[in-house]
Design a protein around this motif. Structure first.
Motif, PDB file in Angstrom:
ATOM      1  N   VAL A  99       0.829  -1.201   0.000  1.00 36.56           N
ATOM      2  CA  VAL A  99       0.000   0.000   0.000  1.00 36.56           C
ATOM      3  C   VAL A  99       0.870   1.260   0.000  1.00 36.56           C
ATOM      4  N   ALA A 100       2.065   1.162   0.567  1.00 34.72           N
ATOM      5  CA  ALA A 100       3.003   2.287   0.476  1.00 34.72           C
ATOM      6  C   ALA A 100       3.451   2.505  -0.963  1.00 34.72           C
ATOM      7  N   VAL A 101       3.640   1.401  -1.694  1.00 33.38           N
ATOM      8  CA  VAL A 101       4.000   1.504  -3.107  1.00 33.38           C
ATOM      9  C   VAL A 101       2.889   2.195  -3.896  1.00 33.38           C
ATOM     10  N   VAL A 102       1.636   1.841  -3.596  1.00 36.37           N
ATOM     11  CA  VAL A 102       0.501   2.485  -4.282  1.00 36.37           C
ATOM     12  C   VAL A 102       0.522   3.990  -4.027  1.00 36.37           C
ATOM     13  N   LEU A 103       0.790   4.385  -2.778  1.00 32.48           N
ATOM     14  CA  LEU A 103       0.822   5.817  -2.473  1.00 32.48           C
ATOM     15  C   LEU A 103       1.997   6.494  -3.179  1.00 32.48           C
ATOM     16  N   LEU A 104       3.134   5.817  -3.258  1.00 35.56           N
ATOM     17  CA  LEU A 104       4.273   6.384  -3.983  1.00 35.56           C
ATOM     18  C   LEU A 104       3.937   6.607  -5.454  1.00 35.56           C
ATOM     19  N   ILE A 105       3.248   5.634  -6.039  1.00 34.50           N
ATOM     20  CA  ILE A 105       2.851   5.784  -7.440  1.00 34.50           C
ATOM     21  C   ILE A 105       1.882   6.942  -7.597  1.00 34.50           C
ATOM     22  N   ALA A 106       0.926   7.044  -6.664  1.00 32.90           N
ATOM     23  CA  ALA A 106      -0.028   8.150  -6.713  1.00 32.90           C
ATOM     24  C   ALA A 106       0.692   9.494  -6.575  1.00 32.90           C
ATOM     25  N   CYS A 107       1.652   9.552  -5.645  1.00 32.38           N
ATOM     26  CA  CYS A 107       2.399  10.801  -5.437  1.00 32.38           C
ATOM     27  C   CYS A 107       3.218  11.166  -6.681  1.00 32.38           C
ATOM     28  N   SER A 108       3.919  10.185  -7.256  1.00 30.95           N
ATOM     29  CA  SER A 108       4.723  10.484  -8.443  1.00 30.95           C
ATOM     30  C   SER A 108       3.826  10.875  -9.604  1.00 30.95           C
ATOM     31  N   ASN A 109       2.651  10.286  -9.654  1.00 27.18           N
ATOM     32  CA  ASN A 109       1.674  10.625 -10.686  1.00 27.18           C
ATOM     33  C   ASN A 109       1.292  12.098 -10.598  1.00 27.18           C
ATOM     34  N   VAL A 110       0.873  12.503  -9.411  1.00 27.52           N
ATOM     35  CA  VAL A 110       0.427  13.892  -9.228  1.00 27.52           C
ATOM     36  C   VAL A 110       1.617  14.846  -9.293  1.00 27.52           C
ATOM     37  N   ALA A 111       2.782  14.436  -8.785  1.00 23.75           N
ATOM     38  CA  ALA A 111       3.972  15.295  -8.873  1.00 23.75           C
ATOM     39  C   ALA A 111       4.320  15.584 -10.326  1.00 23.75           C
ATOM     40  N   ASN A 112       4.160  14.582 -11.175  1.00 24.32           N
ATOM     41  CA  ASN A 112       4.411  14.777 -12.600  1.00 24.32           C
ATOM     42  C   ASN A 112       3.453  15.813 -13.177  1.00 24.32           C
ATOM     43  N   LEU A 113       2.187  15.666 -12.823  1.00 21.51           N
ATOM     44  CA  LEU A 113       1.194  16.627 -13.319  1.00 21.51           C
ATOM     45  C   LEU A 113       1.469  18.027 -12.775  1.00 21.51           C
TER      46      LEU A 113
END
Length: 806
Positions: A279-293
């Motif tokens: 679940v930490a990996v999922v949050l990291l992916i979500a964060c990198s996703n939004v950080a990119n945007l």
């Protein structure tokens, strides 16, 4: 406050971006909140006792005989209690059940027989009344009840202290009410405590004093005493017990200590550590996703940044402005995530099954809210800091020159965006591969041949109170009549009575020895699973009789003791021999054990768990080895409700005061035995699916924004003669490059993670090239699709309009 108001206006100006970012983060934060609430319930707040980390559960073990985490015998408990010097209190309990009569229909309630100091040791204080006194231990018919029992069964009677209730036919006086015990330590609905812990129904006192082990012993460490000191002291105590009681069955067993918090969560830790990492990996992916945007979004606001600098704004103020915007996004997402977690938590027990022990679910309480707030703030800061710092480096003159034109950002920013995309893909590969491994393992385990059939099998428990059934002969008469009466009922195919059913968590072991070999001392004999079954048990469960005969009505308490053994037992104890007709010693009867004759060989089954084979397993006739608690098994096509009514009607003719305990189809036992693995597999599969979805959204968003910002460049290329396929190739190539790098790195990382998951896999290697390749192909395919749509849109750019916009 001005920054906050401006951030709100900016989010409202871009509803599509805001909605995408909030949903992405809400999913990641919501999943972390749900898992943390479970961890908080199971690991951080499972035992509401006084300093539970200072209370040790004292197990017994003998690794040479495959005995691990065994209970303690009465004589050993007394010896430890008197000889140890590291505990301020040393206590024991033995779980039991009571038949409650006199207040309506007979009820089976969960209970516990405890030493007088057991509840005080845990720090339990009565709500009303008092606890047991040392003088009452093993002598008085008194009880302490739980708050749940007081309110649900006695209607919260204010005059409950001194009230008499009938337990197992014995009038018992209530002396106190305590808070409802935690499920993690006491099990569900532990309602009544009595103080006769050294009695074991159905077992004579002389057998108990030979070392029959059934007590759960605990001790509270004295102030300043460490666990290592306790281990050393208990080892010395064990040695003195061995010297003084060499003939006892448990003389060779050594102590093993575990703190209460570790004890109740030990087998759950690997599964939840896996889920927490996932679940930490999922949050990291979500964060990198939004950080990119955010990086693309902030880069597109160079003119705004330049104007602010021209008007005297500092770089720190600009960074703060953007970080406030990202943190606001994260806080909104966190609030939504709490709602998602609240909706998801009630599903957990359905996935876990009853045998998993997760009866209660986590709740969104103050610690969970604080955790979510912390995660939201940290997420907002983490994903907004770098984009804000990069964007705040805007050159004043260049920013004012660009006017409203789009830009794709500096080379460093573009590299960072590609890095984020590659990181998402890498993390997704790891998560998808791990989920695929556990799913494949789970499917393999679920399809494992258990050696028995449970279709159309219904079962329940029956307990016989000692006040009306004082000996084994009375147990046997009851079991025989119950089986015969039900067998003659219409719609019933087979009926059997046993001491338990497979995969329900309970099993008994007994020392054994071949009678025709050198007989080793009792406390050195190996242990084997020992079941009591009636004639018809093998047929009901579809267990094959390989050789010899089955039990019949002639195998009674006064006839020659006989035994059936499993195929694995025959191979292990009688290699290259026919075991039928051989004799063996079982148990502790007579000091050497009960002499029995092998009359048959049956097929192997998986009695304790689906993922474990039992090498040594014995079956005794229930009339020769019977206890006051028995399991009733019925094979029938009738619905469960009809079987309950039939059994209730049959029981009422034999003994109307006996309740039916936990009736249900036995297929549920198989399902519940997979509870922990099903929970981990399902949640990890969901996390992997969400990770892939978020990665696709991130790739699509990054490529789409890049195409939008490069509209002018694409228009120039097309005006200079670039063809549609050239534009497609350009966009897809640039979009897929970080994906390919992420897949390559992800494959290497997945191999490392597989090694960590090896202990949780069933009969399969952690290095599975098929699953790894499938995960890589899946990520490559969905990433290509994510790049294809923006690339197709790029080919539709009108060069004239694009150049005019420039």
């Amino acid at each position: 406050m001005n920054d906050l108001k401006f951030a709100v206006r900016q989010l409202l100006k871009s509803p599509a971006f805001s909605l995408l970012a909030i949903i992405t983060l809400a999913i990641g934060i919501g999943m972390n909140t749900a898992i943390f609430s479970l961890i908080n319930e199971l690991f951080l707040n499972a035992l509401p006792y006084e300093h539970p980390e200072r209370v040790l559960h004292v197990y017994q073990e003998d690794k040479s005989r495959n005995i691990e985490q065994g209970p303690m015998s009465v004589p050993k408990f007394w010896h430890y209690r008197d000889a140890q010097t590291v505990f301020s209190e040393f206590a024991a309990d033995g779980g039991t059940g009571f038949i409650l009569t006199g207040i309506g229909d007979p009820l089976q309630i969960n209970g516990d027989n405890v030493t007088a100091n057991y509840l005080p040791l845990l720090g339990v204080k009565p709500i009303i009344g008092r606890l047991f006194t040392p003088e009452e231990e093993s002598k008085a018919d008194v009880a302490v009840i739980s708050e749940h029992f007081w309110k649900s069964k006695l209607a919260g009677d204010p005059n409950v202290i001194g009230r008499s209730i009938t337990l197992n036919g014995v009038a018992t006086t209530i002396i106190g009410v305590v808070p409802t015990p935690p499920v993690a330590w006491m099990g569900p609905n532990m309602d009544v405590f009595t103080c006769k812990p050294f009695e074991l129904p159905g077992t004579p006192k002389e057998l108990i004093m030979r070392g029959v082990s059934f007590l759960r012993a605990i001790g509270r460490l004295k102030p300043g005493v460490t666990i290592e000191q306790a281990k050393a002291n208990l080892a010395a105590v064990a040695q003195s017990y061995r010297q003084a009681n060499a003939e006892k069955a448990d003389a060779s067993w050594t102590p093993q200590v575990v703190t209460l918090p570790e004890d109740v969560t030990g087998n759950l830790r690997p599964a939840f550590m896996t889920l927490l990492a996932a679940v930490a990996v999922v949050l990291l992916i979500a964060c990198s996703n939004v950080a990119n945007l955010l990086l693309v979004r902030f880069t597109a606001r160079k003119r705004e940044i330049a104007l602010r600098v021209a008007l005297g704004a500092s770089r720190g103020g600009i960074v703060r402005l953007f970080v406030v915007e990202s943190t606001l996004l994260s806080l909104i997402a966190g609030a939504i995530g709490i709602g998602l977690a609240h909706l998801a938590l009630p599903i957990i027990p359905k996935l876990a099954g009853q045998n998993f022990g997760l009866i209660t679910v986590g709740s969104v309480n103050l610690p969970v809210l604080l955790f979510t707030l912390a995660v939201s703030v940290l997420t907002g800061l983490a994903m907004g800091a770098y984009p804000a710092l990069q964007s705040s480096k805007s050159d004043l003159v260049e920013g004012l020159k660009e006017g409203g034109r789009g830009t794709s950002g500096s080379a460093g920013q573009q590299r960072f965006r590609r890095f984020l995309v590659g990181a998402q893909v890498c993390l997704s590969i790891v998560l998808v591969t791990g989920a695929a491994l556990l799913m494949t393992s789970f499917v393999r385990l679920a399809n494992e041949n258990a050696g028995f059939r449970v279709d159309k099998l219904w079962g329940c428990g029956i307990a016989l109170p000692p006040s009306r059934y004082p000996d084994k002969a009375s147990y046997g008469r009851f079991a025989e009549r119950l089986q015969n009466d039900l067998q003659n009922s219409p719609g019933v195919e087979n009926v059997a009575v046993a001491d338990g059913v497979p995969l329900q968590g309970g099993s008994a072991s007994t020392p054994y020895s071949r009678a025709d070999r050198n007989i080793v001392p009792l406390n050195q004999r190996p242990l084997g699973l020992n079941h009591s079954i009636s004639p018809g048990y093998l047929k009901a469960f579809g267990i094959p009789l390989v050789a010899g005969r089955d039990f019949n009505e002639h195998d009674r308490i006064d006839s020659q003791p006989v035994v059936l053994i499993s195929q694995s037992t025959a191979k292990r104890l009688f290699p290259n021999e026919d075991p039928i007709g051989h004799q063996m010693f079982f148990g502790t009867d007579g000091g050497t054990g009960l002499l029995t004759t092998i009359v048959g060989i049956v097929g192997d089954i998986r009695y304790t768990s689906l993922d474990k084979t039992d090498d040594v397993e014995f079956y005794r006739p229930i009339q020769q080895r019977i206890f006051p608690f028995m399991a009733l098994i019925v094979r029938s096509a009738m619905p469960p409700d009809a079987l309950v009514k039939l059994t209730r009607s049959t029981l009422s003719k034999i003994d109307p005061e006996l309740p039916i305990i936990q009736p249900g189809m036995l297929q549920e036992n198989v399902s519940d035995s997979l509870g922990a693995k099903r929970l981990t597999t399902t949640l990890l599969g969901v996390f992997a699916g969400v990770a892939v979805l978020l990665a696709v959204i991130g790739i699509y968003g990054a490529v789409a924004y890049s195409v939008a910002q490069r509209t002018g460049e694409i228009g120039v290329r097309m005006a200079l003669g670039a063809q549609t396929r050239d534009v497609l190739r350009l966009v897809i190539t640039q979009g897929m490059m970080p994906v390919v790098v992420g897949i390559v790195i992800g494959i290497g990382a997945a191999l490392g993670v597989g090694k960590l998951l090896a202990a949780q896999l069933y009969q399969m290697s952690a290095y599975n090239p098929t699953l790894l390749g499938a995960a890589a192909v899946l990520l490559a395919a969905v990433s290509l699709l994510a790049c294809l749509f923006p690339a197709r849109r790029a080919t539709l750019v009108n060069p004239i309009q694009a150049l005019r916009a420039e």
